[in-house]
Design an enzyme around this catalytic site. Sequence first.
Site, PDB file in Angstrom:
ATOM      1  N   HIS A 115       6.519   0.548  -7.676  1.00 41.08           N
ATOM      2  CA  HIS A 115       6.242   0.640  -6.243  1.00 41.08           C
ATOM      3  C   HIS A 115       5.932  -0.746  -5.693  1.00 41.08           C
ATOM      4  CE1 HIS A 115       5.077   3.171  -2.700  1.00 41.08           C
ATOM      5  NE2 HIS A 115       4.615   1.974  -2.336  1.00 41.08           N
TER       6      HIS A 115
ATOM      7  N   ASP B 298       2.366  -2.322  -5.491  1.00 37.38           N
ATOM      8  CA  ASP B 298       2.339  -2.141  -4.043  1.00 37.38           C
ATOM      9  C   ASP B 298       2.455  -3.486  -3.320  1.00 37.38           C
ATOM     10  OD1 ASP B 298       2.356  -0.615  -1.711  1.00 37.38           O
ATOM     11  OD2 ASP B 298       0.170  -0.704  -1.487  1.00 37.38           O
TER      12      ASP B 298
END
Length: 287
Positions: free
Chosen positions: A28, A244
């Site tokens: 991610h 992230d």
Amino acid sequence: MSAQPIPGPDPATRPPRRPLPAGACDAHCHVFGPGDRFPYVAESTFQTPDAPVAALTRMHQVLGIERVVLVQASCHGYDNAAMLDAIAADPQRRRGVAMVEDDVTDAALDELHAGGVRAIRLNFVRHLAQRPELPDAARLIRRVAERGWHVELHMDAPDIPELEPWIAALNSRFVIDHMGRVPAAGGVQQPAFQSVLRLLEQPQAWAKISGGDRLSAGPPFLDAVPFAQALLQRAPERLVWGTDWPHSNIRTPMPNDGTLADLLREYADEQAVKRVLVDNPTALYWG
């Protein structure tokens, strides 16, 4: 709503205290721009400095990340060009999660698949003002499931109990982003996180033990540990992790990605870390 300026990621990535396993995957992360090649959408809720794939690659080299799953950034809206460009530079080791509109054509989905996309993301979070209508979302999920794709669900924690019955009724794989974005201060017994745990009882349910910094009150983010451990106890074979990067819209100070990699060792032993970083993303994105 005017777009709010946000800081860029910490450029001084430090190596993790212990090397990550061979084949590790950041499941991610995002690329932003560069804006002169891939313009930002006017309706973006945040103003970001460029965070292009070259900077992402440098960060991954320091961490020892070998594979990448790029998630379409909301600042680019439904134009997946920046993400697809990044995948095309290393298509064997990169996969993508696209954002598409309800009326996306089959031909467009075919092009995304050829470009390395293996999932779509639905943003239910309110600050992005992109919450889909549930019947439209269900139809779209069925369409992409026919291609072997899954759906990634980005939700605000207070909305998860309300959405739980709808999610539970999905007959395809789904992934819950960022441990449900629950505030660590609320504890693992809070209703939103209990909904996440119940959903993970289903064999088609996955989750990302990313976003520890988003849950946490602040560095070194150890208050996120009980949540990741609870998820690991529930479904260790259906969890993936990501940095992230470049960490848009966070409430805590900008994290160093080396700190986030070290947090994994607080979550799990070496066998579980390998499973989350290597085996599980292989099954979900390269299977």
